[in-house]
Scaffold this motif. Structure first.
Motif, short mmCIF file in Angstrom:
data_model
loop_
_atom_site.label_atom_id
_atom_site.label_comp_id
_atom_site.label_asym_id
_atom_site.label_seq_id
_atom_site.Cartn_x
_atom_site.Cartn_y
_atom_site.Cartn_z
N ALA A 29 -34.89 8.36 43.50
CA ALA A 29 -36.33 7.75 42.62
C ALA A 29 -35.52 7.22 41.62
CB ALA A 29 -37.28 9.22 42.24
N ALA A 30 -34.29 7.37 41.41
CA ALA A 30 -32.93 6.04 39.85
C ALA A 30 -33.33 5.26 40.53
CB ALA A 30 -32.84 7.12 39.80
N LEU A 31 -33.02 5.17 41.91
CA LEU A 31 -32.97 4.53 42.77
C LEU A 31 -34.03 2.89 42.85
CD1 LEU A 31 -30.95 1.76 44.21
CD2 LEU A 31 -31.45 3.31 46.35
N ASP A 32 -34.65 4.26 42.92
CA ASP A 32 -35.91 2.89 43.46
C ASP A 32 -36.06 2.40 42.07
OD1 ASP A 32 -35.66 3.67 46.06
OD2 ASP A 32 -37.68 5.42 45.74
N ARG A 33 -36.49 2.99 40.70
CA ARG A 33 -37.23 2.25 39.55
C ARG A 33 -36.39 1.42 39.28
NH1 ARG A 33 -39.54 4.99 35.72
NH2 ARG A 33 -40.98 5.73 37.56
N ARG A 34 -34.50 1.29 39.41
CA ARG A 34 -33.59 0.18 39.33
C ARG A 34 -34.02 -0.65 39.56
NH1 ARG A 34 -29.70 4.46 39.67
NH2 ARG A 34 -28.94 3.34 41.49
N LEU A 35 -34.40 -0.99 40.94
CA LEU A 35 -34.65 -1.65 41.94
C LEU A 35 -36.28 -2.47 41.62
CD1 LEU A 35 -32.98 -0.96 45.33
CD2 LEU A 35 -32.65 -2.49 44.38
N GLN A 36 -36.84 -1.21 41.57
CA GLN A 36 -38.39 -2.16 41.52
C GLN A 36 -38.60 -3.07 39.87
OE1 GLN A 36 -40.82 1.37 41.04
NE2 GLN A 36 -41.23 1.43 43.15
N GLN A 37 -37.66 -2.72 38.68
CA GLN A 37 -37.56 -3.03 37.00
C GLN A 37 -36.98 -4.45 37.79
OE1 GLN A 37 -35.27 -0.08 35.35
NE2 GLN A 37 -37.19 0.39 34.00
N ALA A 38 -36.04 -4.38 39.06
CA ALA A 38 -35.37 -6.29 38.72
C ALA A 38 -36.16 -6.90 39.14
CB ALA A 38 -34.43 -5.47 39.52
N ILE A 39 -37.06 -6.43 40.90
CA ILE A 39 -37.65 -7.50 41.07
C ILE A 39 -38.73 -7.02 40.07
CG2 ILE A 39 -39.49 -7.32 43.50
CD1 ILE A 39 -37.24 -5.30 44.26
N ALA A 40 -39.32 -6.65 39.46
CA ALA A 40 -40.79 -6.49 38.49
C ALA A 40 -40.37 -8.38 37.69
CB ALA A 40 -40.72 -5.69 37.99
N ARG A 41 -39.48 -8.44 37.43
CA ARG A 41 -39.06 -10.28 36.68
C ARG A 41 -38.96 -11.05 37.40
NH1 ARG A 41 -33.01 -8.82 34.31
NH2 ARG A 41 -32.99 -10.55 32.71
N ILE A 42 -39.45 -11.57 38.47
CA ILE A 42 -39.49 -12.76 39.45
C ILE A 42 -40.78 -12.52 39.12
CG2 ILE A 42 -39.63 -13.00 41.70
CD1 ILE A 42 -37.32 -11.34 42.51
N PRO A 43 -40.73 -13.88 38.87
CA PRO A 43 -42.49 -14.73 38.18
C PRO A 43 -42.84 -15.20 39.17
CG PRO A 43 -40.40 -16.33 38.22
CD PRO A 43 -39.56 -14.93 38.22
N ASP A 44 -42.31 -15.19 40.38
CA ASP A 44 -43.57 -16.09 41.25
C ASP A 44 -43.79 -14.99 42.52
OD1 ASP A 44 -44.57 -18.08 43.31
OD2 ASP A 44 -43.16 -16.93 45.21
N ASP A 45 -45.14 -14.58 42.75
CA ASP A 45 -45.65 -13.34 43.54
C ASP A 45 -44.94 -13.73 44.66
OD1 ASP A 45 -47.47 -11.53 43.71
OD2 ASP A 45 -48.60 -12.81 44.96
N LEU A 46 -44.80 -14.34 45.77
CA LEU A 46 -44.72 -14.78 47.21
C LEU A 46 -43.16 -14.36 47.00
CD1 LEU A 46 -45.51 -14.96 49.66
CD2 LEU A 46 -44.63 -17.29 49.98
N THR A 47 -42.22 -14.67 45.97
CA THR A 47 -40.65 -15.09 46.31
C THR A 47 -40.27 -13.19 45.86
OG1 THR A 47 -40.46 -16.61 45.34
CG2 THR A 47 -38.92 -14.94 45.23
N ARG A 48 -41.38 -12.58 45.38
CA ARG A 48 -41.80 -10.88 44.16
C ARG A 48 -41.69 -10.24 45.42
NH1 ARG A 48 -44.43 -11.27 40.40
NH2 ARG A 48 -46.03 -10.75 41.38
N ARG A 49 -42.51 -10.39 46.56
CA ARG A 49 -43.22 -9.97 47.69
C ARG A 49 -41.99 -9.67 49.13
NH1 ARG A 49 -48.15 -11.65 49.69
NH2 ARG A 49 -49.50 -11.14 47.48
N HIS A 50 -41.60 -10.80 48.98
CA HIS A 50 -40.56 -11.32 50.18
C HIS A 50 -39.13 -10.10 49.59
CE1 HIS A 50 -42.31 -13.62 52.68
NE2 HIS A 50 -42.26 -14.21 52.24
N TYR A 51 -39.21 -10.12 48.23
CA TYR A 51 -37.42 -9.53 47.91
C TYR A 51 -37.92 -7.70 48.40
CZ TYR A 51 -34.36 -11.91 45.11
OH TYR A 51 -33.34 -13.26 44.91
N ALA A 52 -39.32 -7.10 47.48
CA ALA A 52 -40.16 -5.69 48.16
C ALA A 52 -39.57 -5.66 49.26
CB ALA A 52 -41.19 -5.76 47.61
N ASP A 53 -39.98 -6.59 50.57
CA ASP A 53 -39.60 -5.86 51.87
C ASP A 53 -38.43 -6.10 52.12
OD1 ASP A 53 -42.68 -6.93 52.00
OD2 ASP A 53 -41.73 -8.98 53.26
N GLU A 54 -37.37 -6.61 51.81
CA GLU A 54 -36.39 -6.98 51.90
C GLU A 54 -35.39 -5.30 51.76
OE1 GLU A 54 -33.91 -8.75 53.82
OE2 GLU A 54 -35.78 -10.46 54.14
#
Length: 643
Positions: free
Chosen positions: A392-417
């Motif tokens: 869960a701590a790993l997921d939280r760190r990754l979510q917080q990092a991805i949330a900083r991406i301003p472009d919605d489509l790019t952020r979505r592809h990061y989440a998929d990867e």
């Protein structure tokens, strides 16, 4: 430089924007209407084959419906060719046959002073070059020879030498008639804190001139010859000419090489850049003795949309590369990406080229990793992920990092990867956690317990209990969402194929949100169980278990995918209507019109998967008109056609 009112408007009116852009694109003449000044082409800012880039001579603007690049002729010159604003104005004015206005007195004074400072740095560059041929530079020449440097390379990069003398450069510049105050202001000399004569900043060092994108000498970098020197490398101080955080070494030649098709490679130091250029990688640059800054990142992206970062393979280089993640994530998006080369341990590009040659370097560049890979490595390497809390701590760190991406489509592809990488890391437990095909083959449960259960749900249809709260459909979205969640609970082996869509559901109901979390994470919560019982008791979804159980995996996946597509299309329609109400003022903007058409088409395809999309909007005009009419009349829920 201050421009008079109306000058830019006159400039834009005299030069059609299609003439400026036409040098960089090939117009699609079948789609363009030349008589009206309406032009279409594949976008020059991102790789594509379709003509989604629109240029309007009457309005003087361009817009790409793919990457959303937009602007006027000046914007295009700045973004495509990396020009400064005034440089773009001068270029356009020359094409229009217009005289540039005289600058105001203060701007003219600043420009004149900058020119005088450039005289000092250019004179210093020539003097350093002459010193390289003297006897005092013998050790420096031997060092360069040991590093594989020949005379042609020295001339190409204008490498010089500063002798071990306190005032030699200052004295030489003053003899040329240059004022000492200018010499100090240019960074070539410094004055003692206690007062006295100015002294040379660079002494007993190999000198690397630093030029800006227009080829002007704005500063220097010096490598110390003495092992006991306080600093191995020394840069010019901050001056009106030089800001080390906003410039790159070898910028001008690298930009020219990128224009010829080479990829931009970012190394760590002067010698690395020189080694790369000598090996044929001419689009090489380096930050000036500091960690890469935001201004330098933006400068790189103005040269190339996807620079390759090739920092040293030692601990410091790898730490710098990973630190760059936090800087780049809030800036990344379409047309602004980074890739990373992981060099062998303890080697820099110069070492690698000497030991293995240009082929080895080219192979590494071909295998450069995207930013998302480096983010994943940073968060997982050395981590022991053997408990739910650590995961869960790993997921939280990754979510917080991805949330900083301003472009919605790019952020979505990061989440998929990230989901894919997470599944690979914990792959052995995936089907087990979700009750995969093995659970389906387990057969009936214990005697008296009825059919086998998947994800904690009995597979037999269950009549609502008197005490159960039977949900009533609030809208078509409510039913589609409920059916999708129920199917996933009944057939959890379908989740991996549709996980990216499920991740975007974001149910409004908290219990449904808990159920979705349980399905995606393999957990079991009271709220999730409560939501599942409610769905099973919903009369509107009563036939779902029987229907979905009768399908094979491919058919069941197709049903679930269609439900999710229809749900996404309906939600997108609602979102676009809200945006349309906020954006439309007078005549509709062409970008808004295009988005509305595409949203309607997506909804039409989702609701009528049996109909083939022709790809030509004109052929679907009647169907789209009907969709838009029903959409605007508030007919949200449309049942799929009977087959």
């Amino acid at each position: 430089m201050s421009l008079p009112p109306g000058f830019l408007d006159e400039l834009r009116n005299r030069v059609p924007i299609s003439r400026v852009i036409g040098r960089k694109v090939v117009w699609d003449l079948r789609k363009s209407n030349q008589a009206r000044g309406d032009w279409w082409a594949p976008c020059p800012f991102h790789q594509e084959k379709s003509a989604s880039f629109h240029c309007d001579d009457q309005k003087g603007f361009y817009y790409c419906f793919g990457c959303q690049a937009k602007g006027d002729a000046l914007t295009f010159l700045r973004e495509m060719d990396g020009l400064e604003f005034i440089e773009a104005v001068k270029l356009l004015a020359a094409e229009a046959g217009m005289q540039m206005p005289e600058p105001d007195p203060r701007a003219r004074e600043r420009g004149d002073r900058r020119d005088r400072l450039l005289e000092v740095t250019e004179a210093a560059c020539r003097w350093f070059r002459l010193q390289m041929q003297t006897g005092a530079a013998a050790e420096a020449r031997d060092y360069l020879a040991r590093r594989g440097m020949d005379r042609d390379t020295e001339d190409r990069f204008e490498i010089g030498f500063a002798p071990d003398s306190r005032t030699a450069l200052t004295r030489a510049l003053r003899e040329k008639g240059l004022d000492e105050a200018l010499i100090v202001e240019s960074g070539m000399s410094a004055r003692p804190d206690g007062g006295g004569a100015a002294y040379d900043r660079f002494r007993d060092r190999i000198i690397f001139p630093i030029r800006d994108g227009q080829g002007r000498c704005i500063g220097f970098g010096g490598r110390a010859m003495a092992a006991a020197a306080r600093a191995k490398y020394l840069n010019s101080p901050e001056t009106p000419l030089f800001d080390k955080g906003r410039n790159l070494y070898n910028l001008g030649p690298a930009r020219a090489a990128v224009a010829k098709g080479q990829r931009l490679v970012v190394a760590e130091g002067y010698m690395d850049v020189i080694a790369l250029v000598r090996a044929g990688f001419e689009a090489a640059v380096a930050p000036l003795g500091t960690a890469i800054t935001e201004d330098q990142l933006r400068l790189m992206w103005r040269v190339s949309p996807e620079p390759v970062i090739a920092l040293d393979g030692d601990a410091a280089g790898q730490h710098a590369a990973r630190r760059l993640i936090d800087l780049a994530l809030p800036l990344t998006g379409p047309g602004q990406a980074l890739r990373f080369v992981v060099l062998p341990a303890g080697q820099d590009p110069d070492d690698l080229l000497k030991s293995a040659g240009a082929g080895a370097m080219r192979a590494l560049l071909d295998q450069a990793r995207p930013l998302v890979d480096l983010l994943w490595s940073r968060e997982t390497e050395g981590q022991v992920l053997d408990s739910p809390e650590r995961k869960a701590a790993l997921d939280r760190r990754l979510q917080q990092a991805i949330a900083r991406i301003p472009d919605d489509l790019t952020r979505r592809h990061y989440a998929d990867e990230i989901r894919t990488k997470r599944r690979e890391l914990f792959g052995g437990d995936w089907q087990k956690r979700r009750g995969g095909p093995a659970a389906r083959r387990a057969g009936p449960g214990a005697a008296g317990q009825g059919p086998a259960r998947r994800g904690g749900a009995s597979m037999a249809p269950r009549a609502p209990r008197p005490s159960a709260t039977v949900s009533t459909p609030q809208s078509g979205e409510w039913l589609l969402e409920g059916a999708s969640l129920l199917i996933c609970a009944l057939r959890p082996e379908l989740i991996p194929a549709t996980e990216s869509r499920l991740e975007r559901l974001v149910p409004q109901d908290p219990d449904r949100g808990a159920l979705l979390h349980d399905l995606l994470s393999g957990t079991d919560t009271a709220a999730g169980r409560r939501a599942l019982e409610t769905l099973r008791a919903d009369a509107h979804l009563g036939l779902t278990p029987a229907v979905i159980e009768s399908q094979d995996d491919a058919a069941a996946t197709a049903i679930l995918t269609n439900l999710l597509e229809r749900l996404e299309a309906q939600r997108a329609a609602g979102t676009e209507l809200v945006r349309a109400e906020a954006e439309i003022q007078g005549e509709a903007d062409e970008g808004l019109t295009w988005r509305m058409q595409q949203t309607a088409r997506a909804r039409h395809r989702a609701e009528r998967p049996d109909m083939e999309d022709s790809g030509d909007l004109n052929e679907d005009r009647d169907a789209l008109s009907a969709q838009l009419e029903s959409w605007l009349n508030g007919q949200i829920w449309r049942k799929p056609p009977r087959r």
